[in-house]
Design a protein around this motif. Structure first.
Motif, PDB file in Angstrom:
ATOM      1  N   LYS A   1       0.885  -1.200   0.161  1.00  0.00           N
ATOM      2  CA  LYS A   1       0.200   0.026   0.254  1.00  0.00           C
ATOM      3  C   LYS A   1       0.768   1.083  -0.006  1.00  0.00           C
ATOM      4  O   LYS A   1       0.680   2.304  -0.880  1.00  0.00           O
ATOM      5  N   LYS A   2       1.904   1.332   0.654  1.00  0.00           N
ATOM      6  CA  LYS A   2       2.821   2.413   0.793  1.00  0.00           C
ATOM      7  C   LYS A   2       3.642   2.699  -0.494  1.00  0.00           C
ATOM      8  O   LYS A   2       3.492   3.703  -1.034  1.00  0.00           O
ATOM      9  N   LEU A   3       3.904   1.691  -1.205  1.00  0.00           N
ATOM     10  CA  LEU A   3       4.622   1.864  -2.512  1.00  0.00           C
ATOM     11  C   LEU A   3       3.522   2.189  -3.497  1.00  0.00           C
ATOM     12  O   LEU A   3       3.992   3.103  -4.159  1.00  0.00           O
ATOM     13  N   ARG A   4       2.132   1.846  -3.494  1.00  0.00           N
ATOM     14  CA  ARG A   4       1.210   2.014  -4.568  1.00  0.00           C
ATOM     15  C   ARG A   4       1.023   3.504  -4.174  1.00  0.00           C
ATOM     16  O   ARG A   4       0.999   4.570  -5.183  1.00  0.00           O
ATOM     17  N   GLU A   5       0.927   3.969  -3.094  1.00  0.00           N
ATOM     18  CA  GLU A   5       0.481   5.462  -2.673  1.00  0.00           C
ATOM     19  C   GLU A   5       1.742   6.226  -2.970  1.00  0.00           C
ATOM     20  O   GLU A   5       1.420   7.545  -3.313  1.00  0.00           O
ATOM     21  N   THR A   6       2.983   5.916  -2.702  1.00  0.00           N
ATOM     22  CA  THR A   6       4.176   6.499  -3.257  1.00  0.00           C
ATOM     23  C   THR A   6       4.193   6.933  -4.772  1.00  0.00           C
ATOM     24  O   THR A   6       4.595   7.908  -5.134  1.00  0.00           O
ATOM     25  N   LEU A   7       3.770   5.965  -5.487  1.00  0.00           N
ATOM     26  CA  LEU A   7       3.617   6.127  -6.875  1.00  0.00           C
ATOM     27  C   LEU A   7       2.253   6.880  -7.396  1.00  0.00           C
ATOM     28  O   LEU A   7       2.122   6.983  -8.545  1.00  0.00           O
ATOM     29  N   VAL A   8       1.502   7.298  -6.361  1.00  0.00           N
ATOM     30  CA  VAL A   8       0.245   7.975  -6.632  1.00  0.00           C
ATOM     31  C   VAL A   8      -0.437   7.256  -7.512  1.00  0.00           C
ATOM     32  O   VAL A   8      -1.298   7.841  -8.723  1.00  0.00           O
ATOM     33  N   MET A   9      -0.778   5.954  -7.313  1.00  0.00           N
ATOM     34  CA  MET A   9      -1.779   5.128  -8.023  1.00  0.00           C
ATOM     35  C   MET A   9      -2.993   4.590  -7.302  1.00  0.00           C
ATOM     36  O   MET A   9      -2.750   4.309  -6.076  1.00  0.00           O
ATOM     37  N   THR A  10      -4.060   4.460  -7.873  1.00  0.00           N
ATOM     38  CA  THR A  10      -5.237   3.781  -7.281  1.00  0.00           C
ATOM     39  C   THR A  10      -4.916   2.392  -7.393  1.00  0.00           C
ATOM     40  O   THR A  10      -4.001   1.904  -8.005  1.00  0.00           O
ATOM     41  N   GLN A  11      -5.740   1.449  -6.449  1.00  0.00           N
ATOM     42  CA  GLN A  11      -5.491   0.009  -6.709  1.00  0.00           C
ATOM     43  C   GLN A  11      -5.755  -0.456  -8.017  1.00  0.00           C
ATOM     44  O   GLN A  11      -4.945  -1.553  -8.675  1.00  0.00           O
ATOM     45  N   LYS A  12      -6.754   0.134  -8.655  1.00  0.00           N
ATOM     46  CA  LYS A  12      -7.003  -0.355 -10.235  1.00  0.00           C
ATOM     47  C   LYS A  12      -5.930  -0.152 -11.302  1.00  0.00           C
ATOM     48  O   LYS A  12      -5.383  -0.895 -11.844  1.00  0.00           O
ATOM     49  N   GLU A  13      -5.188   1.070 -10.994  1.00  0.00           N
ATOM     50  CA  GLU A  13      -4.136   1.533 -11.708  1.00  0.00           C
ATOM     51  C   GLU A  13      -2.933   0.635 -11.786  1.00  0.00           C
ATOM     52  O   GLU A  13      -2.299   0.045 -12.432  1.00  0.00           O
ATOM     53  N   PHE A  14      -2.649   0.314 -10.543  1.00  0.00           N
ATOM     54  CA  PHE A  14      -1.493  -0.501 -10.013  1.00  0.00           C
ATOM     55  C   PHE A  14      -1.795  -1.899 -10.381  1.00  0.00           C
ATOM     56  O   PHE A  14      -0.816  -2.545 -10.980  1.00  0.00           O
ATOM     57  N   ALA A  15      -2.991  -2.544 -10.324  1.00  0.00           N
ATOM     58  CA  ALA A  15      -3.301  -3.731 -10.561  1.00  0.00           C
ATOM     59  C   ALA A  15      -3.035  -3.605 -12.108  1.00  0.00           C
ATOM     60  O   ALA A  15      -2.471  -4.808 -12.689  1.00  0.00           O
ATOM     61  N   GLU A  16      -3.490  -2.773 -12.973  1.00  0.00           N
ATOM     62  CA  GLU A  16      -3.273  -2.875 -14.533  1.00  0.00           C
ATOM     63  C   GLU A  16      -1.619  -3.009 -14.682  1.00  0.00           C
ATOM     64  O   GLU A  16      -1.337  -3.557 -15.517  1.00  0.00           O
ATOM     65  N   LEU A  17      -1.090  -2.051 -14.077  1.00  0.00           N
ATOM     66  CA  LEU A  17       0.139  -1.950 -14.426  1.00  0.00           C
ATOM     67  C   LEU A  17       1.101  -3.173 -13.911  1.00  0.00           C
ATOM     68  O   LEU A  17       1.828  -3.680 -14.878  1.00  0.00           O
ATOM     69  N   VAL A  18       0.703  -3.732 -12.839  1.00  0.00           N
ATOM     70  CA  VAL A  18       1.243  -5.205 -12.546  1.00  0.00           C
ATOM     71  C   VAL A  18       0.970  -6.264 -13.324  1.00  0.00           C
ATOM     72  O   VAL A  18       1.449  -7.204 -13.726  1.00  0.00           O
ATOM     73  N   GLY A  19      -0.555  -6.231 -13.808  1.00  0.00           N
ATOM     74  CA  GLY A  19      -1.055  -7.311 -14.526  1.00  0.00           C
ATOM     75  C   GLY A  19      -1.817  -8.315 -13.814  1.00  0.00           C
ATOM     76  O   GLY A  19      -1.855  -9.745 -14.036  1.00  0.00           O
ATOM     77  N   VAL A  20      -2.474  -7.824 -12.695  1.00  0.00           N
ATOM     78  CA  VAL A  20      -3.131  -8.736 -11.706  1.00  0.00           C
ATOM     79  C   VAL A  20      -4.603  -7.940 -11.682  1.00  0.00           C
ATOM     80  O   VAL A  20      -4.837  -6.803 -12.082  1.00  0.00           O
ATOM     81  N   GLY A  21      -5.425  -8.756 -10.877  1.00  0.00           N
ATOM     82  CA  GLY A  21      -6.883  -8.091 -10.776  1.00  0.00           C
ATOM     83  C   GLY A  21      -6.692  -7.180  -9.837  1.00  0.00           C
ATOM     84  O   GLY A  21      -5.785  -7.137  -8.781  1.00  0.00           O
ATOM     85  N   CYS A  22      -7.675  -6.211  -9.789  1.00  0.00           N
ATOM     86  CA  CYS A  22      -7.757  -5.041  -8.619  1.00  0.00           C
ATOM     87  C   CYS A  22      -8.184  -5.860  -7.174  1.00  0.00           C
ATOM     88  O   CYS A  22      -7.508  -5.233  -6.189  1.00  0.00           O
ATOM     89  N   SER A  23      -8.909  -6.757  -7.339  1.00  0.00           N
ATOM     90  CA  SER A  23      -9.334  -7.561  -5.920  1.00  0.00           C
ATOM     91  C   SER A  23      -7.999  -8.310  -5.530  1.00  0.00           C
ATOM     92  O   SER A  23      -7.848  -8.337  -4.303  1.00  0.00           O
ATOM     93  N   THR A  24      -7.187  -8.545  -6.256  1.00  0.00           N
ATOM     94  CA  THR A  24      -5.758  -9.302  -5.834  1.00  0.00           C
ATOM     95  C   THR A  24      -4.926  -8.188  -4.785  1.00  0.00           C
ATOM     96  O   THR A  24      -4.603  -8.448  -3.849  1.00  0.00           O
ATOM     97  N   ILE A  25      -4.834  -6.972  -5.484  1.00  0.00           N
ATOM     98  CA  ILE A  25      -4.069  -5.854  -4.802  1.00  0.00           C
ATOM     99  C   ILE A  25      -5.202  -5.576  -3.738  1.00  0.00           C
ATOM    100  O   ILE A  25      -4.472  -5.347  -2.411  1.00  0.00           O
ATOM    101  N   SER A  26      -6.323  -5.247  -3.613  1.00  0.00           N
ATOM    102  CA  SER A  26      -7.021  -4.967  -2.434  1.00  0.00           C
ATOM    103  C   SER A  26      -6.842  -5.987  -1.236  1.00  0.00           C
ATOM    104  O   SER A  26      -6.810  -5.727  -0.366  1.00  0.00           O
TER     105      SER A  26
END
Length: 66
Positions: free
Chosen positions: A7-32
């Protein structure tokens, strides 16, 4: 990597869970689920995150923390 670290990493990158999930190539629910502690991170997901982070010069400083 713990859910809190993710979560800290994602927030540091100023990304939503959805944006981060898309970047990584996993589902948003996985990140959540990882961030909330409902699920542990698989080795594959961890590898995907590290690969994406290391490919971005501005965020490569975080890769050594995982």
């Amino acid at each position: 990597m713990t859910g809190e670290q993710l979560k800290k990493l994602r927030e540091t990158l100023v990304m939503t869970q959805k944006e981060f999930a898309e970047l990584v190539g996993v589902g948003c629910s996985t990140i959540s689920n990882i961030e909330s502690g409902a699920r542990t991170m698989s080795l594959l997901t961890r590898a995907k995150i590290i690969q994406k982070i290391q490919s971005d010069e501005t965020s490569s400083i975080f890769a050594d923390k995982f």
